[in-house]
Design a protein around this motif. Structure first.
Motif, PDB file in Angstrom:
ATOM      1  N   ARG A  39      11.143  14.262  13.303  1.00 21.46           N
ATOM      2  CA  ARG A  39       9.931  15.008  12.945  1.00 21.46           C
ATOM      3  C   ARG A  39       8.912  14.008  12.402  1.00 21.46           C
ATOM      4  NH1 ARG A  39      13.927  17.874  10.408  1.00 21.46           N
ATOM      5  NH2 ARG A  39      13.083  17.528   8.307  1.00 21.46           N
ATOM      6  N   VAL A  40       7.728  14.005  12.978  1.00 21.65           N
ATOM      7  CA  VAL A  40       6.708  13.018  12.635  1.00 21.65           C
ATOM      8  C   VAL A  40       5.517  13.720  12.001  1.00 21.65           C
ATOM      9  CG1 VAL A  40       5.219  11.164  13.487  1.00 21.65           C
ATOM     10  CG2 VAL A  40       7.426  11.611  14.602  1.00 21.65           C
ATOM     11  N   THR A  41       5.073  13.203  10.852  1.00 22.49           N
ATOM     12  CA  THR A  41       3.839  13.649  10.215  1.00 22.49           C
ATOM     13  C   THR A  41       2.906  12.452  10.135  1.00 22.49           C
ATOM     14  OG1 THR A  41       5.042  15.281   8.888  1.00 22.49           O
ATOM     15  CG2 THR A  41       2.815  14.715   8.178  1.00 22.49           C
ATOM     16  N   MET A  42       1.776  12.539  10.819  1.00 20.44           N
ATOM     17  CA  MET A  42       0.852  11.411  10.867  1.00 20.44           C
ATOM     18  C   MET A  42       0.027  11.352   9.594  1.00 20.44           C
ATOM     19  SD  MET A  42       1.389   9.892  13.756  1.00 20.44           S
ATOM     20  CE  MET A  42      -0.082   8.953  14.089  1.00 20.44           C
ATOM     21  N   GLY A  43      -0.075  10.145   9.009  1.00 22.31           N
ATOM     22  CA  GLY A  43      -0.913   9.934   7.837  1.00 22.31           C
ATOM     23  C   GLY A  43      -2.275   9.389   8.228  1.00 22.31           C
ATOM     24  N   SER A  44      -3.194   9.412   7.290  1.00 27.95           N
ATOM     25  CA  SER A  44      -4.554   8.939   7.581  1.00 27.95           C
ATOM     26  C   SER A  44      -4.631   7.419   7.673  1.00 27.95           C
ATOM     27  CB  SER A  44      -5.520   9.437   6.505  1.00 27.95           C
ATOM     28  OG  SER A  44      -5.145   8.934   5.237  1.00 27.95           O
ATOM     29  N   LYS A  45      -3.775   6.714   6.940  1.00 28.49           N
ATOM     30  CA  LYS A  45      -3.689   5.254   6.990  1.00 28.49           C
ATOM     31  C   LYS A  45      -5.075   4.606   6.906  1.00 28.49           C
ATOM     32  CE  LYS A  45      -1.428   5.204  10.925  1.00 28.49           C
ATOM     33  NZ  LYS A  45      -1.290   6.652  11.220  1.00 28.49           N
ATOM     34  N   GLN A  46      -5.869   5.005   5.935  1.00 24.16           N
ATOM     35  CA  GLN A  46      -7.262   4.549   5.851  1.00 24.16           C
ATOM     36  C   GLN A  46      -7.399   3.096   5.420  1.00 24.16           C
ATOM     37  OE1 GLN A  46      -9.055   7.482   3.301  1.00 24.16           O
ATOM     38  NE2 GLN A  46      -9.552   8.823   5.026  1.00 24.16           N
ATOM     39  N   SER A  47      -6.350   2.562   4.753  1.00 24.94           N
ATOM     40  CA  SER A  47      -6.425   1.164   4.331  1.00 24.94           C
ATOM     41  C   SER A  47      -5.090   0.490   4.594  1.00 24.94           C
ATOM     42  CB  SER A  47      -6.803   1.057   2.849  1.00 24.94           C
ATOM     43  OG  SER A  47      -5.791   1.636   2.045  1.00 24.94           O
ATOM     44  N   MET A  48      -5.083  -0.833   4.508  1.00 21.66           N
ATOM     45  CA  MET A  48      -3.860  -1.591   4.728  1.00 21.66           C
ATOM     46  C   MET A  48      -3.879  -2.833   3.842  1.00 21.66           C
ATOM     47  SD  MET A  48      -4.857  -2.945   8.558  1.00 21.66           S
ATOM     48  CE  MET A  48      -3.438  -4.001   8.767  1.00 21.66           C
ATOM     49  N   THR A  49      -2.690  -3.298   3.471  1.00 19.73           N
ATOM     50  CA  THR A  49      -2.554  -4.511   2.656  1.00 19.73           C
ATOM     51  C   THR A  49      -2.296  -5.694   3.579  1.00 19.73           C
ATOM     52  OG1 THR A  49      -1.568  -3.187   0.880  1.00 19.73           O
ATOM     53  CG2 THR A  49      -1.320  -5.574   0.755  1.00 19.73           C
ATOM     54  N   VAL A  50      -3.113  -6.750   3.440  1.00 18.01           N
ATOM     55  CA  VAL A  50      -2.953  -7.933   4.288  1.00 18.01           C
ATOM     56  C   VAL A  50      -2.909  -9.170   3.396  1.00 18.01           C
ATOM     57  CG1 VAL A  50      -4.085  -6.868   6.270  1.00 18.01           C
ATOM     58  CG2 VAL A  50      -5.452  -8.160   4.607  1.00 18.01           C
ATOM     59  N   ALA A  51      -2.259 -10.206   3.906  1.00 19.94           N
ATOM     60  CA  ALA A  51      -2.158 -11.464   3.169  1.00 19.94           C
ATOM     61  C   ALA A  51      -3.461 -12.253   3.289  1.00 19.94           C
ATOM     62  CB  ALA A  51      -0.991 -12.286   3.704  1.00 19.94           C
ATOM     63  N   SER A  88       0.828  -1.204   0.000  1.00 21.13           N
ATOM     64  CA  SER A  88       0.000   0.000   0.000  1.00 21.13           C
ATOM     65  C   SER A  88       0.860   1.250   0.000  1.00 21.13           C
ATOM     66  CB  SER A  88      -0.939   0.008   1.210  1.00 21.13           C
ATOM     67  OG  SER A  88      -0.198  -0.089   2.416  1.00 21.13           O
ATOM     68  N   VAL A  89       2.021   1.197   0.647  1.00 20.75           N
ATOM     69  CA  VAL A  89       2.918   2.350   0.661  1.00 20.75           C
ATOM     70  C   VAL A  89       3.611   2.498  -0.688  1.00 20.75           C
ATOM     71  CG1 VAL A  89       4.930   3.412   1.754  1.00 20.75           C
ATOM     72  CG2 VAL A  89       3.280   2.125   3.142  1.00 20.75           C
ATOM     73  N   VAL A  90       4.152   1.385  -1.202  1.00 17.30           N
ATOM     74  CA  VAL A  90       4.867   1.423  -2.473  1.00 17.30           C
ATOM     75  C   VAL A  90       3.927   1.796  -3.611  1.00 17.30           C
ATOM     76  CG1 VAL A  90       6.192   0.059  -4.119  1.00 17.30           C
ATOM     77  CG2 VAL A  90       6.555  -0.252  -1.662  1.00 17.30           C
ATOM     78  N   GLY A  91       2.701   1.273  -3.566  1.00 23.67           N
ATOM     79  CA  GLY A  91       1.741   1.548  -4.633  1.00 23.67           C
ATOM     80  C   GLY A  91       1.032   2.872  -4.500  1.00 23.67           C
ATOM     81  N   GLY A  92       1.240   3.582  -3.382  1.00 22.13           N
ATOM     82  CA  GLY A  92       0.642   4.896  -3.220  1.00 22.13           C
ATOM     83  C   GLY A  92      -0.844   4.865  -2.929  1.00 22.13           C
TER      84      GLY A  92
END
Length: 878
Positions: free
Chosen positions: A219-231, A200-204
């Motif tokens: 320095r930390v910038t929080m992302g929304s992380k709305q989805s995740m890739t799972v096996a 999900s990170v590599v594919g944008g």
């Protein structure tokens, strides 16, 4: 398939095995052998691919080819099955590893396929075949072709290996850059991280957390992380991230530091900054890919966000001579100009109004950017001086004769006196003295240009206003059509180069050699070119550079001119040799014929009184635009000589161990240069300054990414000045506003040109986007579909030459080079004075065309000298 090298354990390959294991496989094997945490696996080598593709008839070299290779043979499938079984038979990642990817010069990232969560022998074998086929997808072929055109050469024989690794069911995954990919800083690492697998990170497809890890802070910038890739069973899928994890940090500070430390060790092992894909499982990091970071910029410092003024109470402006200084200044030129610019302005004021007291004007830098600094008293003096200055400028023949008969000859004499001196025979202090005198002479000469600008402005404003409000006929030509087809120094330089190209085409072997990109013009004739032909070419080439090699790209002395770095001129010669620049003689003749025809038609429709007025107004406008171009083009006359003197000083400092490069002399302050020059003359040891120079260059790169304000202090009742400035204050909307330079509308691909180093990449039909365009940029106009600049007005070089070429131009947008990237599709609306960056969000321009042109003309004169003030008074009176 008896070759034992068709499948190898991953640990059996290393960085030297790219042709066998591909870029990805070679790098992972190298890390595994070196003891870094890499999931175990094996490589289906290029030998298997080559054997299979030979049997199918698919090509394996270059960037061509299409279709797919034949299926995996039974023999190879058996070997793959055995290797897969040795891993335990669980889920694996199957990754393409071409010989043209993960290289130091080109990553080819994402161009071939990767399959995650593959389970079972048949599925693994099928994934290998699909990885092979991905080498010839339309996307991959197009990418390789573009890379080859850009000079990022891949190996001559193109082949594909496949890496099969145990799949790590990651809790967190992402990408680590061991150097900051934007600023280029090698002392900062940048980590992007999201929950689940890294796809999900590599594919944008997800907005990850970002951690910038420096030596002393994170320095930390929080992302929304709305989805995740799972096996899943036999693959992977995207799922919504649970709400409580979307707001949670993916890595602690300690974990981010540990990962950055691991990346630093990997970068040290490979000897270059790395782009690393990583996973976190069971509290341990593992590396699933590592490749060199390509196109990493040089390190840069922080981008300025505040603009403190050196003298509270003063007024600061970026105009007039500053139009030719779009970047932060080099320290040496900043110090030289700090005295030369005010002295030149004071000299002009003293001549035109002897009763005016000494002006309290300075020329400082703020975050490296040059500003005029007027005390309140000096500002009031300039306004009170305007009537006297206007009276002088209005005297018949005064401005032109002063420039042609006195100031230009005086400038040339100063340059000739120093040019006659042998640099090697001068003391080091004399070299610096000569350079300062030439800078002083240049800034004094620029005041003459400043006196020409308002006269040219008045003439063109008068003609354009008269034409648009009184003379224009429905659907007839605009005012600018009557002003083209005349000679000026940039046009003469263009014709000179075209004529040289025409002579070269008479000698086919010479023309062929000159169009070879790697050719460097030297004393020896290239292979296949007769010595006498080369000698005549060199004579004509040197004559062209002697006549036109002083044309500036940027007034800062650290920037080479064509006389000492002729590569941009060679690019222009190649344009002409390849027939991509057109015939300037024919263009000029056609423009002159059209101009005379429309002039006769217009004048024939007027009564005698209006005809006399129109002829006089048009004649003045036609006379002064070329004069302004000629006067401005001479601004660089001193630079070849001044740079030769400083190059000699820099070379001596390199020999003494003070500098790493002769060009580093520009990164010294004047006081430092004077001290080092004195030490050289006395034979005293000199202190090394390389670390100081490097630190200043890092800071300069950060400063260059800023957009300096046009005036300071911002607000404070000075907003009325914005319409008089050579650049607009840019917002962040879908449209950039500027000044009309040349009418018409065009939509096309943008090409951001930072300087002469980008000339060779400019393709026909692209839109030229630059901070400024000076006379040295003229060769690009023959190929450009339109022009956009950060700085400039309707009487700038870009405007006048764009009209000659009949291409739309919008100038003075403020931040085009920051807001537009090469490859963006933009629309240049010359009449509306706007650049549309996003058609979907932009609203149509509503301003009256003639009114916008007249307004643009009225704001064209640079503030900061008597010329602007005189033109302003003239406008109010008329």
């Amino acid at each position: 398939m008896g070759d034992p090298c068709v499948v190898l354990p991953l640990a059996d390959v290393g960085r030297e095995d790219i042709r066998l294991a591909g870029g990805k496989g070679a790098n992972l094997g190298e890390l595994l052998r070196a003891g870094f945490p890499v999931p175990d696996g094996f490589v289906v080598t290029t030998a298997a691919f080559d054997d299979s593709s030979a049997g199918s008839g698919s090509g394996g070299s270059g960037s061509g080819g299409s279709g797919s290779v034949r299926p995996v043979s039974d023999a190879l499938a058996g070997v793959v099955a055995a290797a897969y079984a040795s891993l335990g038979g669980g889920p694996v990642a199957v990754r393409s590893s071409a010989t043209a990817e993960d290289l130091p010069t080109a990553s080819f990232a994402g161009q071939q396929d990767t399959y995650l969560g593959v389970v079972g022998t048949d599925a693994v074998v099928d994934a290998v075949a699909r990885c092979w086929a991905s080498l010839f997808t339309e996307r991959a072929v197009a990418y390789r072709a573009a890379a080859e055109r850009a000079g990022r050469d891949a190996p001559g024989h193109l082949s594909m290996a496949v890496v099969v690794q145990l799949l790590v069911e990651a809790e967190v995954a992402g990408v680590l850059f061991t150097a900051h990919p934007v600023t280029g800083r090698r002392d900062e690492s940048v980590i992007t991280a999201a929950w689940g697998l890294g796809e999900s990170v590599v594919g944008g497809t997800v907005e990850p957390d970002e951690f910038v890890v420096g030596a002393d802070r994170i320095r930390v910038t929080m992302g929304s992380k709305q989805s995740m890739t799972v096996a899943t069973d036999g693959g992977v899928t995207q799922r919504p991230t649970p709400d409580d994890r979307r707001r949670a940090r993916t890595l602690t500070d300690d974990q981010a530091r540990a990962l950055a430390s691991l990346g630093a060790r990997i970068a040290a092992h490979f000897g270059s900054p790395q782009d690393i894909e990583w996973v976190l499982a069971g509290g341990e990091f593992q590396i699933v890919q590592a490749r060199p970071i390509t196109a990493l910029p040089e390190p840069s410092g922080p981008v300025p966000t505040t603009w403190p003024v050196p003298r509270p109470g003063s007024l600061y402006f970026r105009a007039s001579i500053v139009e030719h200084l779009p970047d932060p200044l080099s320290p040496l030129f900043a110090d030289m100009a700090a005295t030369a610019v005010p002295a030149g302005l004071q000299g002009l004021v003293a001549e035109l109004s002897p009763r005016t007291a000494t002006l309290d004007v300075e020329f400082p830098t703020i975050h490296g950017y040059a500003f005029y600094d007027y005390s309140r008293r000096a500002w009031n003096q300039m306004w009170s001086f305007t009537p006297a200055g206007l009276a002088h400028l209005s005297r018949s023949g005064f401005v032109h004769d002063r420039w042609r008969d006195r100031e230009l000859p005086r400038f040339r004499r100063t340059v000739a006196a120093w040019d006659a001196k042998e640099a090697a025979a001068l003391a080091s202090v004399e070299l610096l003295t000569g350079a300062q005198e030439l800078v002083d002479a240049t800034c004094l000469y620029y005041t003459t240009v400043q006196s020409i600008i308002p006269v040219a402005a008045m003439a063109e404003i008068a003609w354009t206003t008269l034409h648009s409000r009184v003379l224009a006929r429905p659907h007839g030509p605009d005012a600018a059509a009557f002003l083209v087809g005349f000679d000026s120094e940039p046009i003469r330089a263009e014709k000179s180069l075209f004529d040289l190209a025409a002579w070269c085409r008479e000698h086919s072997e010479l023309a062929s050699s000159l169009t070879t990109p790697a050719l460097q013009i030297g004393d020896a004739a290239p292979e296949g070119v007769a010595a006498e032909v080369w000698a005549e070419f060199r004579r004509q080439w040197d004559a062209h550079l002697a006549a036109h090699g002083h044309l500036l790209f940027n007034l800062d002395l650290m920037n080479p001119v064509p006389a000492d770095d002729p590569e941009p001129v060679l690019v222009g010669l190649r344009y002409a040799l390849e027939g991509q620049s057109g015939d300037p003689h024919a263009r000029q003749r056609a423009q002159a014929v059209l101009r005379e025809r429309i002039t006769a038609e217009l004048m024939g429709c007027l009564d005698p009184v209006l005809r006399r007025l129109a002829r006089r107004s048009l004649a003045l406008a036609q006379r002064w635009a070329p004069i302004r171009e000629d006067a401005l083009a001479a601004l660089g006359l001193a630079w070849p000589t001044a740079r030769r003197l400083l190059r000699e000083l820099g070379g001596r400092l390199v020999g003494a161990g003070a500098l790493a490069s002769a060009e580093d002399v520009y990164w010294l302050t004047r006081a430092e240069a004077e001290g080092l020059a004195s030490d050289l003359d006395r034979g005293a040891p000199v202190a090394p300054h390389s670390e100081i120079v490097e630190a200043r260059q890092v800071a300069w790169r950060g400063q260059r990414r800023a957009t300096p304000p046009q005036y300071l202090p911002q607000g404070g009742g000075l907003r009325w000045l914005e319409s008089m400035m050579p650049a607009r204050e840019s917002g962040d909307g879908p449209v950039l506003s500027g000044t009309t330079g040349s009418g018409g509308t065009v939509t096309g691909r943008a090409r951001v040109v930072a300087g002469p180093e980008d000339f060779a990449a400019f393709a026909p039909g692209e839109i030229l986007v630059a901070a400024i365009t000076t006379p040295a940029y003229t060769p690009l106009f023959a190929r450009a579909a339109g022009v956009v600049t950060d700085i400039g007005g309707v009487l700038s070089h870009g405007s006048i030459v764009a009209r000659e070429y009949g291409i739309p131009a919008v100038l003075g947008t403020g931040a085009a080079t920051r807001r537009i990237a090469t490859g963006d599709e933009i629309t240049v609306d010359g009449v509306g004075a706007r650049v549309v960056l996003d058609e979907a969000e932009a609203t149509p321009a509503t301003a009256d065309a003639a009114g916008r042109v007249a307004a643009a003309l009225a704001t064209a004169v640079a503030l900061g000298a008597v010329g602007a003030l005189s033109a302003s008074v003239w406008r109010r009176r008329h």
